[in-house]
Scaffold this motif. Structure first.
Motif, PDB file in Angstrom:
ATOM      1  N   ALA A 194      -4.236  22.324  44.458  1.00 32.11           N
ATOM      2  CA  ALA A 194      -3.318  22.591  45.573  1.00 32.11           C
ATOM      3  C   ALA A 194      -2.908  21.292  46.258  1.00 32.11           C
ATOM      4  CB  ALA A 194      -3.975  23.538  46.576  1.00 32.11           C
ATOM      5  N   SER A 195      -3.869  20.375  46.413  1.00 29.55           N
ATOM      6  CA  SER A 195      -3.546  19.089  47.042  1.00 29.55           C
ATOM      7  C   SER A 195      -2.545  18.305  46.195  1.00 29.55           C
ATOM      8  CB  SER A 195      -4.826  18.273  47.239  1.00 29.55           C
ATOM      9  OG  SER A 195      -5.743  18.951  48.069  1.00 29.55           O
ATOM     10  N   THR A 196      -2.745  18.371  44.865  1.00 26.48           N
ATOM     11  CA  THR A 196      -1.813  17.679  43.971  1.00 26.48           C
ATOM     12  C   THR A 196      -0.422  18.287  44.062  1.00 26.48           C
ATOM     13  OG1 THR A 196      -3.622  17.164  42.461  1.00 26.48           O
ATOM     14  CG2 THR A 196      -1.387  17.002  41.585  1.00 26.48           C
ATOM     15  N   GLU A 197      -0.368  19.622  44.087  1.00 28.92           N
ATOM     16  CA  GLU A 197       0.934  20.288  44.188  1.00 28.92           C
ATOM     17  C   GLU A 197       1.613  19.963  45.510  1.00 28.92           C
ATOM     18  OE1 GLU A 197       0.102  24.382  43.599  1.00 28.92           O
ATOM     19  OE2 GLU A 197      -0.149  24.216  41.422  1.00 28.92           O
ATOM     20  N   ILE A 198       0.826  19.950  46.586  1.00 31.21           N
ATOM     21  CA  ILE A 198       1.399  19.624  47.895  1.00 31.21           C
ATOM     22  C   ILE A 198       1.896  18.181  47.907  1.00 31.21           C
ATOM     23  CG2 ILE A 198       0.834  19.270  50.329  1.00 31.21           C
ATOM     24  CD1 ILE A 198      -1.045  21.666  50.120  1.00 31.21           C
ATOM     25  N   ALA A 199       1.105  17.283  47.328  1.00 28.78           N
ATOM     26  CA  ALA A 199       1.531  15.881  47.280  1.00 28.78           C
ATOM     27  C   ALA A 199       2.802  15.727  46.450  1.00 28.78           C
ATOM     28  CB  ALA A 199       0.408  15.022  46.701  1.00 28.78           C
ATOM     29  N   ASP A 200       2.859  16.451  45.322  1.00 20.89           N
ATOM     30  CA  ASP A 200       4.074  16.391  44.494  1.00 20.89           C
ATOM     31  C   ASP A 200       5.276  16.950  45.244  1.00 20.89           C
ATOM     32  OD1 ASP A 200       2.587  15.301  42.486  1.00 20.89           O
ATOM     33  OD2 ASP A 200       2.321  17.182  41.383  1.00 20.89           O
ATOM     34  N   LEU A 201       5.056  18.064  45.966  1.00 19.55           N
ATOM     35  CA  LEU A 201       6.154  18.663  46.725  1.00 19.55           C
ATOM     36  C   LEU A 201       6.612  17.736  47.837  1.00 19.55           C
ATOM     37  CD1 LEU A 201       7.948  21.120  47.164  1.00 19.55           C
ATOM     38  CD2 LEU A 201       6.163  22.105  48.607  1.00 19.55           C
ATOM     39  N   GLN A 202       5.658  17.105  48.516  1.00 20.46           N
ATOM     40  CA  GLN A 202       6.030  16.156  49.564  1.00 20.46           C
ATOM     41  C   GLN A 202       6.804  14.982  48.985  1.00 20.46           C
ATOM     42  OE1 GLN A 202       2.220  15.264  51.331  1.00 20.46           O
ATOM     43  NE2 GLN A 202       2.408  16.874  52.862  1.00 20.46           N
ATOM     44  N   ALA A 203       6.344  14.499  47.820  1.00 21.95           N
ATOM     45  CA  ALA A 203       7.056  13.384  47.180  1.00 21.95           C
ATOM     46  C   ALA A 203       8.461  13.806  46.782  1.00 21.95           C
ATOM     47  CB  ALA A 203       6.270  12.904  45.964  1.00 21.95           C
ATOM     48  N   ASN A 205      10.284  16.213  48.176  1.00 22.05           N
ATOM     49  CA  ASN A 205      11.083  16.329  49.400  1.00 22.05           C
ATOM     50  C   ASN A 205      11.529  14.959  49.898  1.00 22.05           C
ATOM     51  OD1 ASN A 205      10.843  19.105  49.430  1.00 22.05           O
ATOM     52  ND2 ASN A 205       9.062  19.113  50.765  1.00 22.05           N
ATOM     53  N   GLN A 206      10.601  13.989  49.815  1.00 24.76           N
ATOM     54  CA  GLN A 206      10.952  12.649  50.277  1.00 24.76           C
ATOM     55  C   GLN A 206      12.024  12.034  49.385  1.00 24.76           C
ATOM     56  OE1 GLN A 206       9.747  11.322  53.158  1.00 24.76           O
ATOM     57  NE2 GLN A 206      11.337   9.774  52.806  1.00 24.76           N
ATOM     58  N   HIS A 207      11.916  12.268  48.070  1.00 22.53           N
ATOM     59  CA  HIS A 207      12.940  11.747  47.153  1.00 22.53           C
ATOM     60  C   HIS A 207      14.299  12.394  47.431  1.00 22.53           C
ATOM     61  CE1 HIS A 207      10.094   9.379  45.106  1.00 22.53           C
ATOM     62  NE2 HIS A 207       9.526  10.336  44.377  1.00 22.53           N
ATOM     63  N   VAL A 208      14.278  13.714  47.698  1.00 28.36           N
ATOM     64  CA  VAL A 208      15.532  14.409  48.006  1.00 28.36           C
ATOM     65  C   VAL A 208      16.153  13.840  49.270  1.00 28.36           C
ATOM     66  CG1 VAL A 208      16.525  16.617  48.708  1.00 28.36           C
ATOM     67  CG2 VAL A 208      14.905  16.534  46.798  1.00 28.36           C
ATOM     68  N   ILE A 209      15.329  13.647  50.294  1.00 29.00           N
ATOM     69  CA  ILE A 209      15.836  13.127  51.566  1.00 29.00           C
ATOM     70  C   ILE A 209      16.369  11.708  51.395  1.00 29.00           C
ATOM     71  CG2 ILE A 209      15.136  12.402  53.881  1.00 29.00           C
ATOM     72  CD1 ILE A 209      13.205  14.772  53.904  1.00 29.00           C
ATOM     73  N   ASN A 229      15.759   8.258  57.018  1.00 26.81           N
ATOM     74  CA  ASN A 229      15.855   8.175  55.559  1.00 26.81           C
ATOM     75  C   ASN A 229      16.598   6.918  55.106  1.00 26.81           C
ATOM     76  OD1 ASN A 229      18.522   8.860  56.138  1.00 26.81           O
ATOM     77  ND2 ASN A 229      18.712  10.152  54.332  1.00 26.81           N
ATOM     78  N   ARG A 230      16.631   6.736  53.777  1.00 25.51           N
ATOM     79  CA  ARG A 230      17.227   5.526  53.208  1.00 25.51           C
ATOM     80  C   ARG A 230      18.719   5.441  53.507  1.00 25.51           C
ATOM     81  NH1 ARG A 230      15.382   5.223  47.377  1.00 25.51           N
ATOM     82  NH2 ARG A 230      13.384   5.225  48.485  1.00 25.51           N
ATOM     83  N   GLY A 231      19.388   6.599  53.510  1.00 23.78           N
ATOM     84  CA  GLY A 231      20.803   6.592  53.851  1.00 23.78           C
ATOM     85  C   GLY A 231      21.043   6.097  55.265  1.00 23.78           C
ATOM     86  N   ALA A 232      20.167   6.503  56.200  1.00 23.55           N
ATOM     87  CA  ALA A 232      20.291   6.027  57.577  1.00 23.55           C
ATOM     88  C   ALA A 232      20.068   4.522  57.650  1.00 23.55           C
ATOM     89  CB  ALA A 232      19.280   6.758  58.457  1.00 23.55           C
TER      90      ALA A 232
END
Length: 372
Positions: A194-203, A205-209, A229-232
């Protein structure tokens, strides 16, 4: 360090602590009640336990490669406990419960299967000690430690009950501790997954942002920047480290009416869904740009947690709009000029035709013809 090495290290430390407790107990017994039990072999066994603990510590780095080192440790623990029982009275020893320690240790390291194996080995050793003690009492075996000093052994029924209770305890502890260790291992594996999945999901989301070309900023209720974010960063020329924790109105140079609207929860001009444009100075010698900005509440299950602000650099778009408006004005002027020329050309054509008719029908002098 691996999980197995970490667990074995804990066992080595606990083994040293228990050896120290036993050593202290033996010293106290020797001082308070001399001759209550054979102290010299007891001290010898404690010394052996310290020695093999040092050996275990020295071989700790090899347990991942050679798993049989762990099995040797567990088997040695069962043998040491058996030796304590052997030298302290066999069936009458107070240390028979020490068998629980290697069984629990096996469940921690080898889980249920290891615990059952150590419990079986402990049962065989314990039964062997008791059987040897009674064979010595019957004169079949000669062992001074198992039948020393006229020790009165329990009756057959009592020893059978005692042995049965101890064996039941060995296997009960093995099953319970092994099952608990299996449950903990399963829960740990699920938690890690679950921690790995959460970390992957957070990563993700961060890549999307960070992949958004638009600027995205989130703030807390006090309008302090939390994410940038990077765009900002690209649009404003500011890094995340330089703006985190600062007021968003200061960083984005918001006009007064927009800052006031945020202060009052977007109930005024910057209502959710509306979009506003203003000039932003990107720093020294970087000029000004035009930002198009929208703001909304950052909604969570517990209510509004701050603000979500999106913005884009619309400088080029505004320039294109200005050029388009200029083209429209020039087109309108051209249409008006064409209309005026048309209106002027119509009466001139009539006048030209009339003059030509007059030239043909009227007698004119040379000067009049030249004027016509």
């Amino acid at each position: 360090a691996s999980d197995l090495r970490r667990r074995v290290a804990w066992l080595i430390g606990i083994r040293a602590v228990i050896s120290t407790i036993l050593l202290g107990g033996a010293i106290v017994a020797q001082v308070t009640s001399p001759g209550s039990f054979p102290v010299n072999p007891f001290f010898f066994l404690v010394a052996i336990t310290y020695a093999i603990t040092l050996v275990y510590a020295a071989t700790l780095r090899f347990v991942d490669r050679y798993r049989w080192l762990v099995d040797i440790q567990l088997a040695t623990d069962a043998l040491v406990v058996s030796a304590f029982i052997y030298f302290t009275g066999g069936i009458a020893s107070f240390f028979s419960s020490l068998y629980v320690l290697p069984i629990v240790a096996a469940s921690v390291v080898r889980f249920r299967q290891g615990a059952l194996l150590v419990a079986s080995a402990s049962a065989v050793l314990y039964v062997g000690i008791v059987l040897g003690q009674y064979l010595t009492a019957a004169g079949i075996v000669n062992d001074p430690w198992l039948f020393a000093g006229g020790v009165v052994l329990p009756t057959r029924a009592t020893v059978q009950y005692t042995v049965a209770i101890n064996l039941f305890g060995f296997f009960a502890v093995a099953l319970l501790s092994g099952s608990l260790a299996e449950s903990v291992r399963s829960a740990g594996a699920k938690l890690e997954q679950a921690s790995t999945e959460i970390a992957d999901l957070q990563a993700l989301n961060q890549h999307v942002i960070d992949s958004l070309p638009s600027g995205l900023v989130t703030t807390d209720r006090q309008q302090r920047i939390l994410t940038f974010n990077r765009g900002a960063e690209t649009i404003t020329g500011l890094s995340f480290a330089s703006v985190v924790g600062r007021p968003v109105s200061e960083v984005l140079q918001l006009p007064t009416f927009l800052a006031d609207s945020l202060d009052h929860g977007l109930v005024y001009a910057a209502a959710p869904g509306r979009r506003f444009e203003f000039r932003f100075r990107r720093g020294e010698d970087q000029g000004e740009i035009v930002l198009g900005l929208g703001a909304a509440h950052l909604q969570t299950p517990g209510g509004s947690a701050g603000y979500l602000i999106t913005f884009q650099d619309v400088t080029d778009i505004k320039k294109l709009e200005r050029d388009a408006r200029m083209q429209q004005r020039l087109a309108a002027v051209g249409e008006m000029a064409a209309g005026i020329a048309h209106e002027i050309r119509n009466p001139l054509a009539s006048m030209s035709g009339s003059i030509q008719i007059l030239r043909q029908e009227l007698p004119l002098s040379a000067e009049q013809e030249q004027l016509m």
